[in-house]
Design an enzyme around this catalytic site. Structure first.
Site, PDB file in Angstrom:
ATOM      1  N   ASN A 170       0.858  -1.189   0.000  1.00 42.45           N
ATOM      2  CA  ASN A 170       0.000   0.000   0.000  1.00 42.45           C
ATOM      3  C   ASN A 170       0.896   1.242   0.000  1.00 42.45           C
ATOM      4  O   ASN A 170       2.119   1.137  -0.067  1.00 42.45           O
ATOM      5  CB  ASN A 170      -0.947  -0.017   1.208  1.00 42.45           C
ATOM      6  CG  ASN A 170      -0.187  -0.106   2.510  1.00 42.45           C
ATOM      7  OD1 ASN A 170       0.600   0.788   2.840  1.00 42.45           O
ATOM      8  ND2 ASN A 170      -0.377  -1.196   3.242  1.00 42.45           N
ATOM      9  N   PHE A 230      -3.861   3.437  14.816  1.00 45.85           N
ATOM     10  CA  PHE A 230      -4.267   4.425  13.814  1.00 45.85           C
ATOM     11  C   PHE A 230      -5.441   3.838  13.051  1.00 45.85           C
ATOM     12  O   PHE A 230      -5.607   2.619  13.015  1.00 45.85           O
ATOM     13  CB  PHE A 230      -3.120   4.708  12.833  1.00 45.85           C
ATOM     14  CG  PHE A 230      -2.167   5.762  13.314  1.00 45.85           C
ATOM     15  CD1 PHE A 230      -1.302   5.506  14.353  1.00 45.85           C
ATOM     16  CD2 PHE A 230      -2.142   7.018  12.718  1.00 45.85           C
ATOM     17  CE1 PHE A 230      -0.417   6.478  14.801  1.00 45.85           C
ATOM     18  CE2 PHE A 230      -1.262   8.001  13.140  1.00 45.85           C
ATOM     19  CZ  PHE A 230      -0.398   7.730  14.187  1.00 45.85           C
ATOM     20  N   LYS A 238     -12.906   0.334  15.662  1.00 47.03           N
ATOM     21  CA  LYS A 238     -11.570  -0.287  15.768  1.00 47.03           C
ATOM     22  C   LYS A 238     -10.987  -0.110  17.167  1.00 47.03           C
ATOM     23  O   LYS A 238     -10.302  -0.986  17.688  1.00 47.03           O
ATOM     24  CB  LYS A 238     -10.617   0.309  14.713  1.00 47.03           C
ATOM     25  CG  LYS A 238     -10.918  -0.189  13.313  1.00 47.03           C
ATOM     26  CD  LYS A 238     -10.040   0.443  12.264  1.00 47.03           C
ATOM     27  CE  LYS A 238     -10.507  -0.016  10.873  1.00 47.03           C
ATOM     28  NZ  LYS A 238      -9.855   0.688   9.778  1.00 47.03           N
ATOM     29  N   LYS A 274     -10.035  -3.623  18.924  1.00 41.77           N
ATOM     30  CA  LYS A 274      -8.607  -3.942  19.095  1.00 41.77           C
ATOM     31  C   LYS A 274      -8.122  -3.654  20.515  1.00 41.77           C
ATOM     32  O   LYS A 274      -6.934  -3.684  20.781  1.00 41.77           O
ATOM     33  CB  LYS A 274      -7.782  -3.166  18.061  1.00 41.77           C
ATOM     34  CG  LYS A 274      -8.184  -3.524  16.616  1.00 41.77           C
ATOM     35  CD  LYS A 274      -7.417  -2.752  15.568  1.00 41.77           C
ATOM     36  CE  LYS A 274      -8.033  -2.948  14.189  1.00 41.77           C
ATOM     37  NZ  LYS A 274      -7.118  -3.462  13.184  1.00 41.77           N
TER      38      LYS A 274
HETATM   39  O1  PMT Z   1       3.280   5.947   6.492  1.00 41.93           O
HETATM   40  P1  PMT Z   1       2.753   7.294   6.017  1.00 41.93           P
HETATM   41  O2  PMT Z   1       2.943   7.489   4.549  1.00 41.93           O
HETATM   42  O3  PMT Z   1       3.281   8.432   6.847  1.00 41.93           O
HETATM   43  O4  PMT Z   1       1.161   7.298   6.212  1.00 41.93           O
HETATM   44  C1  PMT Z   1       0.611   7.294   7.485  1.00 41.93           C
HETATM   45  C2  PMT Z   1      -0.556   6.288   7.611  1.00 41.93           C
HETATM   46  C3  PMT Z   1      -1.723   6.748   6.759  1.00 41.93           C
HETATM   47  C4  PMT Z   1      -0.111   4.878   7.183  1.00 41.93           C
HETATM   48  C5  PMT Z   1      -0.917   6.266   9.142  1.00 41.93           C
HETATM   49  O5  PMT Z   1      -1.278   7.573   9.546  1.00 41.93           O
HETATM   50  C6  PMT Z   1      -2.061   5.289   9.412  1.00 41.93           C
HETATM   51  O6  PMT Z   1      -3.238   5.608   9.321  1.00 41.93           O
HETATM   52  N1  PMT Z   1      -1.698   4.027   9.796  1.00 41.93           N
HETATM   53  C7  PMT Z   1      -2.650   2.922   9.929  1.00 41.93           C
HETATM   54  C8  PMT Z   1      -2.869   2.280   8.597  1.00 41.93           C
HETATM   55  C9  PMT Z   1      -3.849   1.099   8.710  1.00 41.93           C
HETATM   56  O7  PMT Z   1      -3.463  -0.010   8.507  1.00 41.93           O
HETATM   57  O8  PMT Z   1      -5.052   1.456   9.120  1.00 41.93           O
HETATM   58  P2  PMT Z   1      -6.247   0.398   9.426  1.00 41.93           P
HETATM   59  O9  PMT Z   1      -7.409   1.261   9.704  1.00 41.93           O
HETATM   60  O10 PMT Z   1      -6.347  -0.576   8.331  1.00 41.93           O
HETATM   61  O11 PMT Z   1      -5.778  -0.362  10.728  1.00 41.93           O
HETATM   62  C10 PMT Z   1      -6.130   0.044  12.046  1.00 41.93           C
HETATM   63  C11 PMT Z   1      -5.007  -0.307  13.015  1.00 41.93           C
HETATM   64  O12 PMT Z   1      -4.814  -1.724  13.032  1.00 41.93           O
HETATM   65  C12 PMT Z   1      -3.678   0.309  12.695  1.00 41.93           C
HETATM   66  O13 PMT Z   1      -3.080   0.709  13.892  1.00 41.93           O
HETATM   67  C13 PMT Z   1      -2.902  -0.824  12.017  1.00 41.93           C
HETATM   68  O14 PMT Z   1      -1.510  -0.727  12.294  1.00 41.93           O
HETATM   69  C14 PMT Z   1      -3.495  -2.050  12.668  1.00 41.93           C
HETATM   70  N2  PMT Z   1      -3.583  -3.241  11.795  1.00 41.93           N
HETATM   71  C15 PMT Z   1      -4.193  -3.213  10.585  1.00 41.93           C
HETATM   72  C16 PMT Z   1      -4.271  -4.358   9.834  1.00 41.93           C
HETATM   73  C17 PMT Z   1      -3.739  -5.554  10.347  1.00 41.93           C
HETATM   74  N3  PMT Z   1      -3.797  -6.685   9.649  1.00 41.93           N
HETATM   75  N4  PMT Z   1      -3.146  -5.552  11.539  1.00 41.93           N
HETATM   76  C18 PMT Z   1      -3.057  -4.418  12.276  1.00 41.93           C
HETATM   77  O15 PMT Z   1      -2.516  -4.423  13.367  1.00 41.93           O
END
Ligand code: PMT
Length: 407
Positions: free
Chosen positions: A212, A327, A341, A345
């Protein structure tokens, strides 16, 4: 007994606006806070206030022109640039903001600002229309993204007769901000912090992968901020073209499964865990052993299976007193999805970013975030990822203190 400890040094840049006279008061306030102040003025600033005023107040020669014969053997703007622990420009006109944003260094003030390695604090002051113009806003955004700190402007009645934003911020506020930048917080001394950053790569065959747009910038900014505040930081980073902060333990990961393994092993020893990484939710069910070949126009179907949820796994093993921050990268129903979330989580704080907003989310130096806890929701304006990181850690530390009080 004489106090021989070196005083912190502010180089105060004064540019040509009517608020230049307020820089005299700012200088006095900085001195009252135990700060040594050296002044550098633009030619136009000298039309509003005589350099002699600043010379008398500061007790130092005032630098105004790069072509004047220096009083010492040192190249003057470089000497000032090196001397500064903090460079403050107050008032900062639209003109100087434009020059700084574009890398123009054509006088003593802008050459010094370019040469210094000290943090830069800018206090803009100008007419409301100028402040709100696209050019100034874009320049401010550029400077913020490069790490400059902006204070104000305030709103009120302006010297030009207009009312609105553009007034120099209260000099007390500027002085307080300067002092805070000179003595950064060390409130995370001794804490162990795990930060995840960057994307995962999920292999399809030996040469291709799913990934991504995460650059790692947000997570790296959190790691830098925590390290500056005294924490012992472990940075679990996906593939990122960034230089890891010094004195941080870097643990690389490639796939979400690797991230799960590393993060669940490290998390139990941590006081704070901040998960800014963007691990892929899906991976190929089977990774082809050799490069997948074209099939003469026939469609290729890839079967994907769900990856483990790392944050949920860390949440399931949460220790009392531990603060878990996640995040949420969202494109719609931002707050509702983020709140879900947070609960699912078992996070204490979730940082929601709407990744469709210009200046927010993936691969930019700025972000627009909303900090959501069980108790409240706080939306922050556009700011550099460095500033956002500080605000996220402020909130995480406040949650830690609340916990400690209740325990
Ligand atoms: O890296 P940059 O270019 O600076 O961009 C920043 C960002 C947009 C990546 C950052 O600000 C951000 O939003 N990070 C979270 C990205 C994400 O995976 O979001 P999510 O909504 O899908 O996941 C929610 C949370 O669960 C996140 O803390 C993620 O780390 C975690 N996750 C997600 C998927 C997964 N399989 N396992 C996880 O632990």
């Amino acid at each position: 007994m004489e106090n021989t400890a070196k005083k912190p040094c502010v180089v105060l840049g004064v540019t040509g606006g009517i608020a230049a006279y307020k820089a005299c008061e700012l200088l006095r306030l900085l001195q009252k806070r135990g700060i040594d102040v050296f002044v550098v003025m633009t030619k136009n600033a000298c039309r509003f206030v005589a350099p002699l005023t600043f010379e008398t107040l500061s007790g130092h020669p005032v630098a105004t022109d790069t072509f004047e014969r220096p009083a010492t053997w040192e190249v003057e703007h470089i000497a000032l640039a090196k001397r500064a622990d903090l460079f403050v420009i107050a008032p900062a006109t639209a003109n100087v903001l434009g020059k700084l944003a574009c890398g123009i260094a054509d006088d003593m003030l802008t050459t010094t600002a370019m040469a210094t390695r000290a943090p830069l604090l800018l206090a803009p002051a100008m007419n409301t229309g100028m402040w709100e113009s696209a050019a100034v806003q874009q320049n401010v955004q550029t400077l913020r993204a490069r790490g400059a700190h902006i204070v104000g402007p305030a709103s009120g009645h302006l010297a030009c007769g207009d009312s609105g934003a553009g007034k120099l911020e209260d000099v007390e506020v500027i002085a307080a901000r300067a002092q805070a930048l000179l003595s950064p917080k060390r409130d995370m001394e001794g804490l162990r912090v795990l930060v995840t950053a960057g994307p995962s790569r999920e292999m399809i065959d030996p040469v291709r992968y799913l990934t991504n747009r995460s650059s790692g910038k947000m997570g790296y900014a959190v790691a830098r901020a925590a390290q500056r505040r005294g924490a012992q930081v472990t940075l679990l980073s996906g593939p990122a073209a960034l230089t890891p902060p010094a004195d941080v333990t870097l643990v690389p990961f490639t796939t979400t499964q690797e991230l799960l393994k590393q993060a669940t092993a490290l998390a139990p020893q941590m006081d704070v865990v901040v998960q800014a990484a963007a691990p892929a939710d899906y991976r190929a069910e089977e990774v082809a052993k050799s490069k997948i070949k074209k099939r003469g126009g026939e469609a290729l179907t890839l079967r994907l299976v769900e990856n483990p949820d790392v944050a949920a796994a860390i949440g399931a093993g949460k220790r009392p007193g531990q603060v878990l921050v996640g995040f949420a990268a969202e494109t719609d129903d931002v707050l509702t999805n983020a709140q879900a979330k947070l609960a699912r989580k078992r996070l204490d704080l979730i940082v929601a970013n709407d990744v469709t907003q210009p200046g927010a989310g993936f691969d930019v130096d700025t972000n627009i975030v909303t900090l959501i806890t069980e108790a409240d929701t706080r939306s922050l304006p556009l700011m550099s990822k460095d500033e956002a990181a500080e605000r996220i850690l402020d909130r995480a530390m406040a949650l830690r203190e609340e916990r400690a009080r209740k325990a």
